[in-house]
Design a protein around this motif. Structure first.
Motif, PDB file in Angstrom:
ATOM      1  N   SER A 186      -1.697 -18.393 -26.876  1.00 58.32           N
ATOM      2  CA  SER A 186      -1.598 -18.375 -27.895  1.00 58.32           C
ATOM      3  C   SER A 186      -3.493 -16.996 -28.326  1.00 58.32           C
ATOM      4  O   SER A 186      -3.323 -16.551 -29.660  1.00 58.32           O
ATOM      5  CB  SER A 186      -1.101 -18.814 -28.991  1.00 58.32           C
ATOM      6  OG  SER A 186      -1.804 -20.218 -29.277  1.00 58.32           O
ATOM      7  N   ALA A 187      -4.803 -17.810 -28.032  1.00 54.83           N
ATOM      8  CA  ALA A 187      -5.380 -17.103 -28.256  1.00 54.83           C
ATOM      9  C   ALA A 187      -6.034 -15.650 -27.862  1.00 54.83           C
ATOM     10  O   ALA A 187      -7.059 -15.125 -27.647  1.00 54.83           O
ATOM     11  CB  ALA A 187      -6.555 -17.828 -28.370  1.00 54.83           C
ATOM     12  N   LEU A 188      -5.048 -15.770 -26.781  1.00 56.19           N
ATOM     13  CA  LEU A 188      -5.545 -14.564 -25.588  1.00 56.19           C
ATOM     14  C   LEU A 188      -5.303 -13.251 -25.998  1.00 56.19           C
ATOM     15  O   LEU A 188      -3.998 -13.277 -26.627  1.00 56.19           O
ATOM     16  CB  LEU A 188      -5.340 -15.078 -23.850  1.00 56.19           C
ATOM     17  CG  LEU A 188      -5.937 -16.805 -24.242  1.00 56.19           C
ATOM     18  CD1 LEU A 188      -5.485 -17.427 -22.428  1.00 56.19           C
ATOM     19  CD2 LEU A 188      -7.498 -16.712 -24.344  1.00 56.19           C
ATOM     20  N   ALA A 189      -5.281 -12.118 -25.608  1.00 51.80           N
ATOM     21  CA  ALA A 189      -5.151 -11.226 -25.135  1.00 51.80           C
ATOM     22  C   ALA A 189      -3.818 -10.810 -24.233  1.00 51.80           C
ATOM     23  O   ALA A 189      -4.270 -11.809 -23.809  1.00 51.80           O
ATOM     24  CB  ALA A 189      -5.870  -9.538 -24.629  1.00 51.80           C
ATOM     25  N   PRO A 190      -3.039 -10.318 -24.368  1.00 56.99           N
ATOM     26  CA  PRO A 190      -1.642 -10.619 -24.118  1.00 56.99           C
ATOM     27  C   PRO A 190      -1.843 -10.428 -21.908  1.00 56.99           C
ATOM     28  O   PRO A 190      -1.272 -10.779 -21.659  1.00 56.99           O
ATOM     29  CB  PRO A 190      -1.123  -8.691 -23.959  1.00 56.99           C
ATOM     30  CG  PRO A 190      -1.046  -8.634 -25.600  1.00 56.99           C
ATOM     31  CD  PRO A 190      -3.119  -9.338 -25.696  1.00 56.99           C
ATOM     32  N   GLU A 191      -3.012  -9.469 -21.582  1.00 58.91           N
ATOM     33  CA  GLU A 191      -2.914  -8.949 -19.839  1.00 58.91           C
ATOM     34  C   GLU A 191      -3.712 -11.178 -19.677  1.00 58.91           C
ATOM     35  O   GLU A 191      -3.376 -10.905 -18.594  1.00 58.91           O
ATOM     36  CB  GLU A 191      -3.807  -8.278 -19.692  1.00 58.91           C
ATOM     37  CG  GLU A 191      -4.213  -7.997 -18.602  1.00 58.91           C
ATOM     38  CD  GLU A 191      -5.407  -6.911 -18.089  1.00 58.91           C
ATOM     39  OE1 GLU A 191      -5.971  -7.113 -17.059  1.00 58.91           O
ATOM     40  OE2 GLU A 191      -4.957  -5.894 -18.610  1.00 58.91           O
ATOM     41  N   ALA A 192      -5.092 -11.810 -20.861  1.00 53.12           N
ATOM     42  CA  ALA A 192      -5.075 -12.934 -19.940  1.00 53.12           C
ATOM     43  C   ALA A 192      -4.186 -13.858 -20.339  1.00 53.12           C
ATOM     44  O   ALA A 192      -4.104 -14.689 -19.446  1.00 53.12           O
ATOM     45  CB  ALA A 192      -6.544 -13.042 -20.917  1.00 53.12           C
ATOM     46  N   GLU A 193      -2.934 -13.455 -20.994  1.00 54.65           N
ATOM     47  CA  GLU A 193      -2.042 -14.639 -21.357  1.00 54.65           C
ATOM     48  C   GLU A 193      -1.188 -14.756 -20.117  1.00 54.65           C
ATOM     49  O   GLU A 193      -0.904 -15.248 -19.482  1.00 54.65           O
ATOM     50  CB  GLU A 193      -1.602 -13.906 -22.528  1.00 54.65           C
ATOM     51  CG  GLU A 193      -0.097 -15.100 -22.608  1.00 54.65           C
ATOM     52  CD  GLU A 193       0.258 -14.494 -24.190  1.00 54.65           C
ATOM     53  OE1 GLU A 193       1.509 -12.950 -24.087  1.00 54.65           O
ATOM     54  OE2 GLU A 193       0.658 -15.576 -25.039  1.00 54.65           O
ATOM     55  N   ALA A 194      -0.768 -13.388 -19.675  1.00 56.50           N
ATOM     56  CA  ALA A 194       0.381 -13.260 -18.857  1.00 56.50           C
ATOM     57  C   ALA A 194      -0.456 -13.912 -16.875  1.00 56.50           C
ATOM     58  O   ALA A 194      -0.371 -14.833 -16.123  1.00 56.50           O
ATOM     59  CB  ALA A 194       0.043 -11.877 -18.473  1.00 56.50           C
ATOM     60  N   GLU A 195      -2.657 -14.001 -17.022  1.00 57.56           N
ATOM     61  CA  GLU A 195      -2.828 -14.041 -16.137  1.00 57.56           C
ATOM     62  C   GLU A 195      -2.478 -15.755 -16.230  1.00 57.56           C
ATOM     63  O   GLU A 195      -2.253 -16.462 -15.441  1.00 57.56           O
ATOM     64  CB  GLU A 195      -3.897 -14.073 -16.407  1.00 57.56           C
ATOM     65  CG  GLU A 195      -5.054 -12.608 -15.589  1.00 57.56           C
ATOM     66  CD  GLU A 195      -5.703 -11.859 -15.736  1.00 57.56           C
ATOM     67  OE1 GLU A 195      -7.194 -12.963 -16.163  1.00 57.56           O
ATOM     68  OE2 GLU A 195      -5.901 -10.367 -15.511  1.00 57.56           O
ATOM     69  N   VAL A 196      -2.811 -16.208 -17.468  1.00 56.22           N
ATOM     70  CA  VAL A 196      -2.610 -17.847 -17.046  1.00 56.22           C
ATOM     71  C   VAL A 196      -1.397 -18.280 -16.928  1.00 56.22           C
ATOM     72  O   VAL A 196      -1.504 -18.897 -16.045  1.00 56.22           O
ATOM     73  CB  VAL A 196      -3.383 -18.171 -18.671  1.00 56.22           C
ATOM     74  CG1 VAL A 196      -3.452 -19.278 -19.541  1.00 56.22           C
ATOM     75  CG2 VAL A 196      -5.141 -17.827 -18.754  1.00 56.22           C
ATOM     76  N   ILE A 197      -0.869 -17.725 -17.454  1.00 58.58           N
ATOM     77  CA  ILE A 197       0.503 -17.937 -17.137  1.00 58.58           C
ATOM     78  C   ILE A 197       0.941 -18.259 -15.783  1.00 58.58           C
ATOM     79  O   ILE A 197       1.628 -18.799 -15.105  1.00 58.58           O
ATOM     80  CB  ILE A 197       1.776 -17.526 -17.897  1.00 58.58           C
ATOM     81  CG1 ILE A 197       2.412 -17.062 -19.534  1.00 58.58           C
ATOM     82  CG2 ILE A 197       3.000 -17.572 -17.180  1.00 58.58           C
ATOM     83  CD1 ILE A 197       2.119 -19.045 -19.851  1.00 58.58           C
ATOM     84  N   ARG A 198       0.691 -17.167 -15.075  1.00 56.92           N
ATOM     85  CA  ARG A 198       1.139 -16.700 -13.685  1.00 56.92           C
ATOM     86  C   ARG A 198       0.356 -18.451 -12.800  1.00 56.92           C
ATOM     87  O   ARG A 198       0.699 -19.222 -11.969  1.00 56.92           O
ATOM     88  CB  ARG A 198       0.074 -15.967 -13.176  1.00 56.92           C
ATOM     89  CG  ARG A 198       1.389 -14.944 -12.937  1.00 56.92           C
ATOM     90  CD  ARG A 198       1.087 -13.295 -12.162  1.00 56.92           C
ATOM     91  NE  ARG A 198      -0.119 -12.764 -12.296  1.00 56.92           N
ATOM     92  CZ  ARG A 198      -0.332 -11.575 -13.437  1.00 56.92           C
ATOM     93  NH1 ARG A 198       0.667 -11.636 -14.168  1.00 56.92           N
ATOM     94  NH2 ARG A 198      -1.575 -11.613 -13.300  1.00 56.92           N
TER      95      ARG A 198
END
Ligand SMILES: Nc1ncnc2c1ncn2[C@@H]1O[C@H](COP(=O)(O)OP(=O)(O)OP(=O)(O)O)[C@@H](O)[C@H]1O
Ligand code: SF4
Ligand SMILES: [Mg+2]
Length: 354
Positions: A186-198
């Motif tokens: 929740s503290a990440l920008a969308p691109e970093a969020e998508a990478e962490v989810i992957r």
């Protein structure tokens, strides 16, 4: 193929009637953070825990690791009650169950290199040499897609996304069986969020680890979770498989939450069906909870019985699907009635706009 339970049929984690209350200093009152929470997690699966701010998600996660002492109830990890664990068993639990927090910067020591911090749980829990520890940290950095130079970096030299990867590497350092992910993106920008989810998905595929994924973000939970629990004001009000809860939500609170959030088109969020599901009225105080259903003051479907009877989590149709509402349990909350209320509402709205 494994059914996600142990050889003796025990799930990985069972939370039974968990209660956590916080005392208010100088007062006899308490804050009800978790009330009668019952959930099960199998090996290798992801349980999403959703709910508004203050509904008790973090408290639940912290109780699982015994970072907070439950007031009552049981937490069984691989069949053993962690609330009764002594020092040695706690040490083992800390290695088997890890946590990743929302704010990676807050959870890492700003003065210590990232490599040393990832190696710290290995030092505490694994009897291996310093050199082997360093090798293991490098393997973990590779696992989470960080370059070897990260070992010597200080937290402030990393981006938020890289820091959260480092937190995941640290959580993975003891080969845990379960990680509590408390709003990890929740503290990440969308691109970093998508990478962490992957990354989280890949780690789960490769290691068979289980996650408790705490989030406000329903679409993210829909993407990564096998099962879902919806919390409202300290209680789980609905739980089941992702398809049961997202595709056929039965509890009025879950329906309102999903109608408000899962509609991808923001303009359509204001359409009549979403409006009909929307909750109105004040949320009760967690210090002074109602006698009956905690949603009674905000629920369109309230009846007298709702205000007088505490609600239990009971079967909501299909096996594994549960809701905390007697009308759902008795199949008394029919789609026709929901439609009737929706139409009543539409005509009221039309009347007030003429
Ligand atoms: N240490 C504490 N002392 C007193 N009350 C607390 C404490 N920690 C949490 N609470 C209260 O317990 C309730 C549940 O809090 P919790 O942090 O678990 O909610 P949450 O669902 O994680 O919220 P958020 O989405 O904002 O992170 C809230 O009413 C909160 O104010
Ligand atoms: S028990 Fe009554 S007030 Fe509570 S959610 Fe069900 S219908 Fe609404
Ligand atoms: Mg929280």
């Amino acid at each position: 193929m494994s059914d996600g339970n142990g050889a003796d049929g025990t799930p990985l984690l069972e939370i039974k009637n968990l209660v956590k209350q916080f005392e208010i200093p100088g007062s006899k009152q308490v804050v009800h953070a978790c009330s009668d929470v019952t959930l099960t997690i199998k090996r290798g699966e992801t349980l999403g825990v959703i709910g508004e701010s203050g509904s008790g998600k973090t408290t639940l996660g912290r109780c699982v690791l015994r970072l907070l002492e439950p007031t009552s109830g049981q937490i069984l990890f691989e069949g053993r009650d962690v609330t009764a664990h002594g020092r040695r068993e706690m040490q083992r639990l800390r290695s088997d169950v890890q946590i990743v927090f929302q704010e990676p910067f807050d959870s890492l020591n700003p003065q210590m290199t990232v490599g040393r911090q990832i190696g710290e749980p290995i030092r505490v829990h694994m009897d291996i040499s310093k050199a082997a520890r360093k090798d293991r940290v490098h393997t973990l950095l590779e696992l989470v897609g960080l370059p070897p130079s990260t070992y010597e970096a200080l937290p402030r030299q990393l981006s938020p996304g890289a820091l959260q990867r480092a937190s995941i590497a640290r959580a993975m350092s003891t080969d845990p069986k379960l990680i509590v992910l408390d709003e990890p993106t929740s503290a990440l920008a969308p691109e970093a969020e998508a990478e962490v989810i992957r990354l989280l998905k890949r780690i789960q595929r490769e290691t068979g680890i289980a996650y408790i994924f705490i989030s406000h973000d329903l679409s993210l939970v829909g993407e990564i979770c096998d099962n879902v629990a919806i919390m409202y004001l300290s209680q789980v009000v609905e739980s089941g498989s992702r398809d049961q809860v997202f595709g056929n939500a039965r509890h009025p609170y879950s329906r309102a939450l999903l109608a408000a959030v899962l509609q991808p088109d923001p303009l359509k969020r204001r359409d009549e069906s979403a409006r009909a599901e929307r909750l109105e009225g004040e949320i009760p105080s967690p210090i002074d909870l109602p006698r009956g259903c905690y949603l009674a003051s905000r629920c369109h479907f309230v009846r007298e019985r709702c205000e007088n009877e505490p609600q239990e989590l009971v079967g909501a149709g299909e096996p594994g699907h549960h809701a905390r509402c007697w009308r759902v349990a008795e199949d008394d909350l029919k789609e026709e009635e929901i439609d009737r209320l929706r139409h009543e509402r539409q005509s009221r709205t039309a009347d007030s706009s003429t």
